[in-house]
Design an enzyme around this catalytic site. Structure first.
Site, PDB file in Angstrom:
ATOM      1  N   ARG A  30       0.782  -1.183  -0.071  1.00 23.33           N
ATOM      2  CA  ARG A  30       0.175  -0.034   0.084  1.00 23.33           C
ATOM      3  C   ARG A  30       0.689   1.279   0.072  1.00 23.33           C
ATOM      4  O   ARG A  30       0.532   2.331  -0.543  1.00 23.33           O
ATOM      5  CB  ARG A  30      -0.776   0.117   1.295  1.00 23.33           C
ATOM      6  CG  ARG A  30      -2.030  -0.961   0.970  1.00 23.33           C
ATOM      7  CD  ARG A  30      -2.610  -1.564   2.311  1.00 23.33           C
ATOM      8  NE  ARG A  30      -3.664  -2.352   2.264  1.00 23.33           N
ATOM      9  CZ  ARG A  30      -3.619  -3.585   2.019  1.00 23.33           C
ATOM     10  NH1 ARG A  30      -2.554  -4.510   1.846  1.00 23.33           N
ATOM     11  NH2 ARG A  30      -4.965  -4.544   2.000  1.00 23.33           N
ATOM     12  N   SER A 172     -12.727  -9.571   2.806  1.00 25.42           N
ATOM     13  CA  SER A 172     -11.256  -9.433   2.089  1.00 25.42           C
ATOM     14  C   SER A 172     -10.812  -8.303   2.007  1.00 25.42           C
ATOM     15  O   SER A 172     -11.705  -7.167   1.440  1.00 25.42           O
ATOM     16  CB  SER A 172     -11.710 -10.167   0.712  1.00 25.42           C
ATOM     17  OG  SER A 172     -10.379  -9.779  -0.264  1.00 25.42           O
ATOM     18  N   ASP A 323      -4.022 -15.144   7.999  1.00 32.39           N
ATOM     19  CA  ASP A 323      -2.414 -15.603   7.400  1.00 32.39           C
ATOM     20  C   ASP A 323      -1.671 -16.613   8.470  1.00 32.39           C
ATOM     21  O   ASP A 323      -0.861 -17.077   8.198  1.00 32.39           O
ATOM     22  CB  ASP A 323      -1.771 -14.464   6.922  1.00 32.39           C
ATOM     23  CG  ASP A 323      -2.300 -14.111   5.814  1.00 32.39           C
ATOM     24  OD1 ASP A 323      -2.998 -14.548   5.035  1.00 32.39           O
ATOM     25  OD2 ASP A 323      -1.920 -12.736   5.492  1.00 32.39           O
TER      26      ASP A 323
HETATM   27  C1  S3P Z   1      -3.961  -9.286   2.302  1.00 34.42           C
HETATM   28  C2  S3P Z   1      -5.182  -9.735   2.507  1.00 34.42           C
HETATM   29  C3  S3P Z   1      -5.430 -10.757   3.109  1.00 34.42           C
HETATM   30  C4  S3P Z   1      -4.269 -11.783   3.164  1.00 34.42           C
HETATM   31  C5  S3P Z   1      -3.334 -11.474   2.455  1.00 34.42           C
HETATM   32  C6  S3P Z   1      -2.657  -9.985   2.326  1.00 34.42           C
HETATM   33  C7  S3P Z   1      -3.835  -7.680   1.781  1.00 34.42           C
HETATM   34  O1  S3P Z   1      -6.280 -11.555   1.873  1.00 34.42           O
HETATM   35  O2  S3P Z   1      -4.535 -13.351   3.349  1.00 34.42           O
HETATM   36  O3  S3P Z   1      -2.063 -12.185   2.628  1.00 34.42           O
HETATM   37  O4  S3P Z   1      -2.482  -7.243   1.943  1.00 34.42           O
HETATM   38  O5  S3P Z   1      -4.827  -6.951   1.753  1.00 34.42           O
HETATM   39  P1  S3P Z   1      -7.815 -11.116   2.076  1.00 34.42           P
HETATM   40  O6  S3P Z   1      -8.031 -10.632   0.730  1.00 34.42           O
HETATM   41  O7  S3P Z   1      -8.392 -12.577   2.288  1.00 34.42           O
HETATM   42  O8  S3P Z   1      -8.274 -10.042   3.148  1.00 34.42           O
END
Ligand code: S3P
Length: 433
Positions: A30, A172, A323
């Site tokens: 980000r 997500s 994770d």
């Molecule tokens: C992430 C969000 C998570 C995570 C991934 C990194 C991110 O996935 O599992 O390793 O940086 O936005 P989700 O989209 O399931 O939240």
């Protein structure tokens, strides 16, 4: 997949001292993406040079963002919200779902053509969950199998995309962030609802850039923004990755006689679910020296050994530890009694089907302890341990969790070990020390 094998030996003594962990993967992605949209140069400290974040960095360079790396910090110089340019070749997201999903959101509104590719694992992961809502906003995005998978092409937007109200079927952070990035460029507001809150790094960093977000319970509304409204910070400091810290937290908890301090770990409450669960299992974890920088909380994490007992947890907390389930499953194997994890079907669409890989590979080290059905993982702790060959299936979090399992048990030979480079290139070095 490589032919390489990494042998991890049983650790005989407790672990003491200080550990420095690499920068947070989510925040590193980000930091580069948002800095690319500013008009002033931004310095990024403690950027994670894992393969996933390097995929994002290379994609942003291909979109004409200037990024210098002096080996310590990054200096990102963007050309404003509308300064990205059509890439000359296909963008490669590698293994990184975050790179792909966030950039689909960012590029949905651009007046140029982009095509994405990625590795074998990413090419099997579901992208309809982001393409569908972006299409509702008016974006022209096409993917293989009717918009489900890579390769994916975004056609130049013929008119401005528009804001929508969207109820996400699953929590997500990647999908939410894609919609927030698209919402920066839309006509009208975009409102997103999540079943349970996922990590909010995008929201926090956008706020640090002056974006107007209205957050209410599990919903967020974003207003489109202009270059004049962006107040970019001069520096972004990336905290240590709590997901990477968790390997050492579990190792120190289970190895008798351990006492460790991990400095400058990000403790954003949307990421600390695994600490809450380990504490509920009996772990001794203290957060000290809490401070805030670039909108994120940092702390030093102090861990001493403890005897763990099994627990149960479910869908409500899953986004806060999504994770960490591979390493929590290792902790559960060394705990007394049974651990039941429910509502974890999202693990089936990560870098691998993690519920199935955990059952297959971890049972080689502790036969009969692991079972997965639909969205549930059950672990019977304290069974007999043996040394064995196990495969990471190319999944970084499985490789690191297997290494910790072997170190706590009777050792392990890890097939395809080098995938740790995705999120933690120095992992084996730190384990060795
Ligand atoms: C992430 C969000 C998570 C995570 C991934 C990194 C991110 O996935 O599992 O390793 O940086 O936005 P989700 O989209 O399931 O939240």
């Amino acid at each position: 997949m490589t032919d390489e094998i990494k042998t991890i030996k049983k650790i005989e003594r407790g672990m003491t001292g200080e550990i420095k962990i690499p920068g947070d993967k989510s925040i590193s992605h980000r930091s580069v993406i948002l800095s690319s949209l500013a008009t002033t140069p931004i310095e990024i400290k403690n950027f994670l040079r894992g393969a996933d974040c390097l995929s994002t960095l290379e994609c942003m360079r291909a979109l004409s963002v200037q990024i210098e790396d002096d080996g310590k910090n990054l200096l990102v110089t963007g050309h404003g919200l509308h300064g990205l340019k059509e890439p000359e070749s296909i963008l490669d997201a590698g293994n990184s779902g975050t790179t792909l999903r966030l950039l689909l959101g960012l590029l949905a509104s651009q007046r140029f053509f982009t095509t994405f590719t990625g590795d074998k694992s990413l090419s099997k992961r579901p992208m309809g969950r982001v393409i569908r809502p972006l299409s509702k906003m008016g974006a022209r995005i096409y993917g293989r199998a009717g918009g489900k998978y890579l390769p994916i092409t975004i056609l130049p937007a013929s008119k401005k995309i528009h804001g929508i109200a969207y109820e996400m079927p699953v929590s997500s952070a990647q999908v939410k962030s894609a919609l927030l990035l698209a919402g920066l460029y839309s006509v009208g507001n975009t409102t997103i609802f999540e079943p349970y809150p996922s990590r909010d790094h995008t929201e926090r960093m956008m706020e640090a850039f002056g974006v107007d977000l209205e957050r209410r319970g599990n919903s967020i509304t974003i207003q489109p923004i202009t270059d004049e409204q962006i107040h970019a910070p001069e520096t972004i400091e990336v905290p240590g990755d709590i997901s990477s810290a968790m390997y050492w937290i579990v190792l120190a908890t289970i190895l008798e006689g351990s006492d460790i301090l991990i400095r400058d770990v990000g403790i954003n409450p949307t990421r600390t679910g695994a600490i809450d669960i380990l504490k509920a299992m009996g772990a001794n974890i203290d957060l000290t020296n809490i401070r805030t920088s670039s909108g994120e909380q940092f702390a030093d994490v102090h861990v001493t050994s403890a005897k763990l007992h099994g627990t149960s947890f479910g869908e409500e907390i899953i986004p806060r530890l999504i994770d960490e389930i591979p390493i929590l499953a290792v902790a559960a194997a060394f705990a007394d009694g049974e651990t039941v994890i429910t509502g974890a079907s999202e693990l089936r669409v990560k870098e691998t089907d993690r519920l199935s890989v955990i059952t297959t590979e971890y049972n080689r080290l502790m036969p009969g302890a692991f079972k997965d059905t639909d969205s549930t993982l059950t672990i019977i702790g304290g069974r007999k341990i043996k040394m064995n060959h196990c495969s990471s299936h190319g999944d970084h979090r499985i490789a690191m969790s297997l290494a910790i399992f072997g170190a706590l048990g009777e050792g392990v030979d890890i097939v395809d070990p080098s995938c740790v480079d995705i999120s933690y290139p120095e992992f084996y070095e730190t384990l060795g020390s």
